[in-house]
Write a protein that holds these residues in place. Sequence first.
Motif, PDB file in Angstrom:
ATOM      1  N   SER A 128       0.827  -1.212   0.000  1.00  0.00           N
ATOM      2  CA  SER A 128       0.000   0.000   0.000  1.00  0.00           C
ATOM      3  C   SER A 128       0.857   1.255   0.000  1.00  0.00           C
ATOM      4  N   SER A 129       1.927   1.269   0.791  1.00  0.00           N
ATOM      5  CA  SER A 129       2.818   2.429   0.809  1.00  0.00           C
ATOM      6  C   SER A 129       3.488   2.616  -0.542  1.00  0.00           C
ATOM      7  N   LEU A 130       3.884   1.499  -1.164  1.00  0.00           N
ATOM      8  CA  LEU A 130       4.547   1.562  -2.463  1.00  0.00           C
ATOM      9  C   LEU A 130       3.617   2.175  -3.511  1.00  0.00           C
ATOM     10  N   TYR A 131       2.394   1.702  -3.539  1.00  0.00           N
ATOM     11  CA  TYR A 131       1.458   2.169  -4.568  1.00  0.00           C
ATOM     12  C   TYR A 131       0.896   3.558  -4.249  1.00  0.00           C
ATOM     13  N   ASN A 132       0.668   3.857  -2.976  1.00  0.00           N
ATOM     14  CA  ASN A 132       0.173   5.181  -2.617  1.00  0.00           C
ATOM     15  C   ASN A 132       1.195   6.268  -2.910  1.00  0.00           C
ATOM     16  N   THR A 133       2.484   5.926  -2.764  1.00  0.00           N
ATOM     17  CA  THR A 133       3.550   6.917  -2.967  1.00  0.00           C
ATOM     18  C   THR A 133       3.915   7.071  -4.430  1.00  0.00           C
ATOM     19  N   PHE A 134       4.030   5.967  -5.142  1.00  0.00           N
ATOM     20  CA  PHE A 134       4.572   6.013  -6.506  1.00  0.00           C
ATOM     21  C   PHE A 134       3.539   5.731  -7.590  1.00  0.00           C
ATOM     22  N   GLY A 135       2.386   5.200  -7.215  1.00  0.00           N
ATOM     23  CA  GLY A 135       1.330   4.990  -8.190  1.00  0.00           C
ATOM     24  C   GLY A 135       1.300   3.626  -8.824  1.00  0.00           C
ATOM     25  N   GLY A 136       2.357   2.833  -8.611  1.00  0.00           N
ATOM     26  CA  GLY A 136       2.382   1.499  -9.201  1.00  0.00           C
ATOM     27  C   GLY A 136       3.769   1.122  -9.690  1.00  0.00           C
ATOM     28  N   LYS A 137       3.856  -0.108 -10.150  1.00  0.00           N
ATOM     29  CA  LYS A 137       5.146  -0.651 -10.579  1.00  0.00           C
ATOM     30  C   LYS A 137       5.722   0.129 -11.759  1.00  0.00           C
ATOM     31  N   ARG A 138       4.880   0.435 -12.748  1.00  0.00           N
ATOM     32  CA  ARG A 138       5.369   1.144 -13.927  1.00  0.00           C
ATOM     33  C   ARG A 138       5.915   2.522 -13.565  1.00  0.00           C
ATOM     34  N   GLN A 139       5.195   3.243 -12.734  1.00  0.00           N
ATOM     35  CA  GLN A 139       5.646   4.573 -12.343  1.00  0.00           C
ATOM     36  C   GLN A 139       6.956   4.514 -11.563  1.00  0.00           C
ATOM     37  N   LEU A 140       7.095   3.500 -10.724  1.00  0.00           N
ATOM     38  CA  LEU A 140       8.345   3.343  -9.977  1.00  0.00           C
ATOM     39  C   LEU A 140       9.484   2.964 -10.919  1.00  0.00           C
ATOM     40  N   TYR A 141       9.190   2.178 -11.934  1.00  0.00           N
ATOM     41  CA  TYR A 141      10.200   1.825 -12.946  1.00  0.00           C
ATOM     42  C   TYR A 141      10.708   3.082 -13.658  1.00  0.00           C
ATOM     43  N   LEU A 142       9.798   3.976 -14.006  1.00  0.00           N
ATOM     44  CA  LEU A 142      10.205   5.220 -14.654  1.00  0.00           C
ATOM     45  C   LEU A 142      11.065   6.067 -13.720  1.00  0.00           C
ATOM     46  N   ARG A 143      10.703   6.100 -12.450  1.00  0.00           N
ATOM     47  CA  ARG A 143      11.507   6.846 -11.482  1.00  0.00           C
ATOM     48  C   ARG A 143      12.889   6.206 -11.347  1.00  0.00           C
ATOM     49  N   ALA A 144      12.944   4.875 -11.408  1.00  0.00           N
ATOM     50  CA  ALA A 144      14.226   4.176 -11.320  1.00  0.00           C
ATOM     51  C   ALA A 144      15.109   4.505 -12.521  1.00  0.00           C
ATOM     52  N   LEU A 145      14.518   4.583 -13.705  1.00  0.00           N
ATOM     53  CA  LEU A 145      15.280   4.957 -14.894  1.00  0.00           C
ATOM     54  C   LEU A 145      15.786   6.393 -14.792  1.00  0.00           C
ATOM     55  N   GLU A 146      14.977   7.258 -14.225  1.00  0.00           N
ATOM     56  CA  GLU A 146      15.420   8.639 -14.013  1.00  0.00           C
ATOM     57  C   GLU A 146      16.596   8.673 -13.034  1.00  0.00           C
ATOM     58  N   ARG A 147      16.536   7.845 -11.999  1.00  0.00           N
ATOM     59  CA  ARG A 147      17.640   7.789 -11.036  1.00  0.00           C
ATOM     60  C   ARG A 147      18.919   7.282 -11.707  1.00  0.00           C
ATOM     61  N   TYR A 148      18.778   6.313 -12.613  1.00  0.00           N
ATOM     62  CA  TYR A 148      19.945   5.829 -13.359  1.00  0.00           C
ATOM     63  C   TYR A 148      20.551   6.965 -14.175  1.00  0.00           C
ATOM     64  N   TYR A 149      19.693   7.762 -14.794  1.00  0.00           N
ATOM     65  CA  TYR A 149      20.149   8.914 -15.573  1.00  0.00           C
ATOM     66  C   TYR A 149      20.921   9.885 -14.683  1.00  0.00           C
ATOM     67  N   GLU A 150      20.437  10.092 -13.468  1.00  0.00           N
ATOM     68  CA  GLU A 150      21.055  11.042 -12.550  1.00  0.00           C
ATOM     69  C   GLU A 150      22.367  10.536 -11.971  1.00  0.00           C
ATOM     70  N   THR A 151      22.538   9.223 -11.909  1.00  0.00           N
ATOM     71  CA  THR A 151      23.705   8.653 -11.242  1.00  0.00           C
ATOM     72  C   THR A 151      24.691   8.028 -12.226  1.00  0.00           C
ATOM     73  N   ALA A 152      24.322   6.880 -12.780  1.00  0.00           N
ATOM     74  CA  ALA A 152      25.252   6.161 -13.650  1.00  0.00           C
ATOM     75  C   ALA A 152      25.565   6.934 -14.922  1.00  0.00           C
ATOM     76  N   THR A 153      24.544   7.560 -15.522  1.00  0.00           N
ATOM     77  CA  THR A 153      24.803   8.323 -16.745  1.00  0.00           C
ATOM     78  C   THR A 153      25.666   9.541 -16.444  1.00  0.00           C
ATOM     79  N   THR A 154      25.428  10.174 -15.322  1.00  0.00           N
ATOM     80  CA  THR A 154      26.270  11.298 -14.915  1.00  0.00           C
ATOM     81  C   THR A 154      27.715  10.854 -14.734  1.00  0.00           C
TER      82      THR A 154
END
Length: 201
Positions: free
Chosen positions: A42-68
């Motif tokens: 419930s916390s996961l879905y209430n905060t991020f909206g679902g698995k797909r939305q969290l996946y997109l946030r994870a890809l953004e984090r990769y962009y901010e870290t590994a790509t940097t």
Amino acid sequence: MARPRQFDEDRVISAAMETFWRQGYEGTSTRDLCESTGLGPSSLYNTFGGKRQLYLRALERYYETATTEQVELLSGPGTGQERLRALMAHAIDADVAPGGGGGADGPRGCFAISAAIEAAALDPDVRKVVRRTFDRVEDAIHTVVAEGQAAGEIRTGTDARTLARQVLSSYYGLRVLGRVHEQRDPLLTTALATLDSLRAR
């Protein structure tokens, strides 16, 4: 009054990124995400909206870290050839399979490439994030190549953007090969051959 969140959102996104990176989107279940992040469903879905939305946030984090990190290697000290070699060598060392430095969990490769292969063709939002990652690395390589051409180090018969895309293709190809190769040296030899083709004669 809404209750304050009792967790570090940045830590959760980073943990989710590691899980998706290792297991892929389809291979990651809600239970996997709950175990890696420490959150309930419930916390996961209430905060991020679902698995797909969290996946997109994870890809953004990769962009901010590994790509940097990749871009920083290209903007570091040294000649253009030395900086391109540093990028290639870093990728090979990070990606090579167990027995060649990949680590106990095996090679993860490039998260953006994995997303491009698994999900980008079906999800325009994933495609957008992945394309932004690829474009950023290409632009950084283009800067290095243009500087090398101006310094007389890299051949000028082909424009800098075309050469940058040639290097980018080799770079990401090596990142895929690193997922299955057990030896570093053949991959490094291939990378050096690509860079040698850029040299001014």
